[in-house]
Design a protein around this motif. Structure first.
Motif, mmCIF file in Angstrom:
data_model
loop_
_atom_site.group_PDB
_atom_site.id
_atom_site.type_symbol
_atom_site.label_atom_id
_atom_site.label_comp_id
_atom_site.label_asym_id
_atom_site.label_seq_id
_atom_site.Cartn_x
_atom_site.Cartn_y
_atom_site.Cartn_z
ATOM 1 N N LYS A 105 4.978 4.657 -2.379
ATOM 2 C CA LYS A 105 5.517 3.297 -2.505
ATOM 3 C C LYS A 105 4.782 2.465 -3.562
ATOM 4 O O LYS A 105 5.137 1.314 -3.802
ATOM 5 C CB LYS A 105 5.434 2.574 -1.158
ATOM 6 C CG LYS A 105 6.445 3.049 -0.122
ATOM 7 C CD LYS A 105 7.817 2.451 -0.373
ATOM 8 C CE LYS A 105 8.746 2.704 0.792
ATOM 9 N NZ LYS A 105 10.069 2.047 0.586
ATOM 10 N N GLY A 106 3.729 3.041 -4.149
ATOM 11 C CA GLY A 106 3.049 2.342 -5.232
ATOM 12 C C GLY A 106 1.754 1.642 -4.871
ATOM 13 O O GLY A 106 1.255 0.831 -5.660
ATOM 14 N N ALA A 107 1.203 1.921 -3.687
ATOM 15 C CA ALA A 107 -0.061 1.295 -3.297
ATOM 16 C C ALA A 107 -1.150 1.632 -4.315
ATOM 17 O O ALA A 107 -1.178 2.730 -4.886
ATOM 18 C CB ALA A 107 -0.483 1.756 -1.908
ATOM 19 N N LYS A 108 -2.049 0.682 -4.550
ATOM 20 C CA LYS A 108 -3.139 0.920 -5.489
ATOM 21 C C LYS A 108 -4.402 1.420 -4.776
ATOM 22 O O LYS A 108 -5.296 1.994 -5.405
ATOM 23 C CB LYS A 108 -3.464 -0.354 -6.274
ATOM 24 C CG LYS A 108 -4.143 -1.449 -5.451
ATOM 25 C CD LYS A 108 -4.554 -2.628 -6.325
ATOM 26 C CE LYS A 108 -5.245 -3.707 -5.474
ATOM 27 N NZ LYS A 108 -5.618 -4.886 -6.305
ATOM 28 N N ASP A 152 7.592 1.851 5.211
ATOM 29 C CA ASP A 152 8.794 1.116 4.809
ATOM 30 C C ASP A 152 8.918 -0.194 5.592
ATOM 31 O O ASP A 152 9.118 -1.263 5.020
ATOM 32 C CB ASP A 152 10.017 2.001 5.052
ATOM 33 C CG ASP A 152 11.262 1.498 4.335
ATOM 34 O OD1 ASP A 152 11.130 0.967 3.217
ATOM 35 O OD2 ASP A 152 12.368 1.648 4.891
ATOM 36 N N LYS A 198 4.255 -2.194 -0.985
ATOM 37 C CA LYS A 198 4.880 -2.271 -2.314
ATOM 38 C C LYS A 198 3.849 -2.001 -3.404
ATOM 39 O O LYS A 198 2.654 -1.804 -3.108
ATOM 40 C CB LYS A 198 5.520 -3.637 -2.516
ATOM 41 C CG LYS A 198 4.562 -4.805 -2.434
ATOM 42 C CD LYS A 198 5.288 -6.121 -2.504
ATOM 43 C CE LYS A 198 4.318 -7.305 -2.485
ATOM 44 N NZ LYS A 198 3.435 -7.320 -1.307
ATOM 45 N N ASP A 199 4.319 -1.995 -4.631
ATOM 46 C CA ASP A 199 3.448 -1.735 -5.781
ATOM 47 C C ASP A 199 2.217 -2.639 -5.770
ATOM 48 O O ASP A 199 2.334 -3.853 -5.590
ATOM 49 C CB ASP A 199 4.209 -1.991 -7.090
ATOM 50 C CG ASP A 199 5.150 -0.853 -7.460
ATOM 51 O OD1 ASP A 199 5.021 0.215 -6.857
ATOM 52 O OD2 ASP A 199 6.000 -1.057 -8.344
ATOM 53 N N GLY A 200 1.063 -2.012 -5.965
ATOM 54 C CA GLY A 200 -0.174 -2.763 -6.097
ATOM 55 C C GLY A 200 -0.849 -3.149 -4.803
ATOM 56 O O GLY A 200 -1.918 -3.777 -4.822
ATOM 57 N N ASP A 201 -0.281 -2.789 -3.664
ATOM 58 C CA ASP A 201 -0.862 -3.181 -2.372
ATOM 59 C C ASP A 201 -2.106 -2.370 -2.032
ATOM 60 O O ASP A 201 -2.248 -1.200 -2.428
ATOM 61 C CB ASP A 201 0.157 -2.991 -1.239
ATOM 62 C CG ASP A 201 1.101 -4.176 -1.101
ATOM 63 O OD1 ASP A 201 0.897 -5.179 -1.797
ATOM 64 O OD2 ASP A 201 2.044 -4.085 -0.284
ATOM 65 N N THR A 202 -2.970 -3.001 -1.268
ATOM 66 C CA THR A 202 -4.070 -2.316 -0.598
ATOM 67 C C THR A 202 -3.652 -2.116 0.859
ATOM 68 O O THR A 202 -3.272 -3.082 1.526
ATOM 69 C CB THR A 202 -5.372 -3.137 -0.657
ATOM 70 O OG1 THR A 202 -5.812 -3.221 -2.018
ATOM 71 C CG2 THR A 202 -6.466 -2.493 0.187
ATOM 72 N N CYS A 225 2.278 5.742 1.410
ATOM 73 C CA CYS A 225 1.722 4.545 0.771
ATOM 74 C C CYS A 225 1.622 4.755 -0.738
ATOM 75 O O CYS A 225 1.991 3.875 -1.534
ATOM 76 C CB CYS A 225 0.339 4.232 1.332
ATOM 77 S SG CYS A 225 0.353 3.478 2.974
ATOM 78 N N TRP A 226 1.119 5.924 -1.146
ATOM 79 C CA TRP A 226 1.037 6.227 -2.581
ATOM 80 C C TRP A 226 2.433 6.285 -3.195
ATOM 81 O O TRP A 226 2.642 5.790 -4.313
ATOM 82 C CB TRP A 226 0.323 7.560 -2.801
ATOM 83 C CG TRP A 226 -1.115 7.614 -2.407
ATOM 84 C CD1 TRP A 226 -1.700 8.522 -1.565
ATOM 85 C CD2 TRP A 226 -2.183 6.764 -2.848
ATOM 86 N NE1 TRP A 226 -3.048 8.287 -1.445
ATOM 87 C CE2 TRP A 226 -3.372 7.210 -2.228
ATOM 88 C CE3 TRP A 226 -2.242 5.666 -3.703
ATOM 89 C CZ2 TRP A 226 -4.606 6.597 -2.437
ATOM 90 C CZ3 TRP A 226 -3.473 5.054 -3.913
ATOM 91 C CH2 TRP A 226 -4.634 5.516 -3.287
#
Length: 220
Positions: free
Chosen positions: A43-46, A14, A19-23, A40-41
């Protein structure tokens, strides 16, 4: 587990601004690092990459959190390797190691002479593996003074540093909600459940990384 490692892992993600799409690269596969990977997942990590040098912890991370794993002992320059496989660096690097990570011989000597406060290897890797304009979240504990801090590398690449100690009380209600609704299972981080009378043994196997120990829960 919820009060300590789980809350610290969530706060790391946090506060690091995942955020979404982050590595995201998570340095350390101890309890806090494992929870950070899970969040991380959430929160939307790719893409989530876990780094450690203890193989059983890396395999546990891969099995339970579906992350990519990197053993830093397999690479001459782990930071450069991570930058390469992420095509320019991660959006966020979470340091869940701190000063108690694996020290080099020079760091061991300097720490013994009180000239250094433990290892700085995770921070160096983080400074090399984060992208320009990315964020390094420092959750692992540091203290004392450090020689060779990579401040120039961080400043010249517009890297943000966030750090501190998790305000666990404020996050606990949300943690209980995540557990009660089944979104997060904290149980897979617990490797040993021991009676209180075996507390010393529990601390020993955790500290020395024996018996595939990850997290010990003591019961009266």
């Amino acid at each position: 587990v919820i009060v300590d490692a789980m809350t610290s892992g969530f706060w790391s993600v946090d506060n690091g601004g995942v955020k979404d799409g982050d590595t995201v690269i998570v340095l350390g596969c101890g309890p806090v690092g494992l929870f950070a990977q899970k969040f991380c997942w959430l929160k939307g990590a790719k893409r989530v990459i876990a780094v450690d040098y203890v193989n059983y912890r890396l395999l546990h991370a891969k099995r339970t959190n579906k992350v990519e794993i990197v053993n830093f002992e397999d690479h001459e320059n782990t930071g450069s390797y991570l930058k390469e496989i992420t095509k320019g660096g991660a959006d966020v690097v979470i340091d869940a190691v701190g000063m108690d990570g694996k020290m080099s011989d020079l760091e061991f000597l300097a720490s013994g002479l009180k000239l250094h406060g433990g290892t700085m290897s995770a921070l160096v890797i983080a400074s090399q593996a984060v992208r320009k304009g990315g964020t390094i979240q420092i959750t692992g504990v540091y203290g004392g003074r450090y020689n060779g801090f990579p401040l120039g590398d961080i400043m010249q690449r517009n890297v943000n540093i966030r750090s501190g100690q998790a305000p666990v009380i404020h996050y606990m209600p949300y943690m209980f909600e995540l557990v009660s609704t089944g979104k997060i299972d904290p149980g897979d981080v617990v490797s040993h459940v021991l009676p209180l009378s075996e507390a010393k043994h529990g601390y020993d196997i955790f500290d020395t990384k024996m018996d595939d120990c990850i997290k010990v829960v003591l019961k009266p």
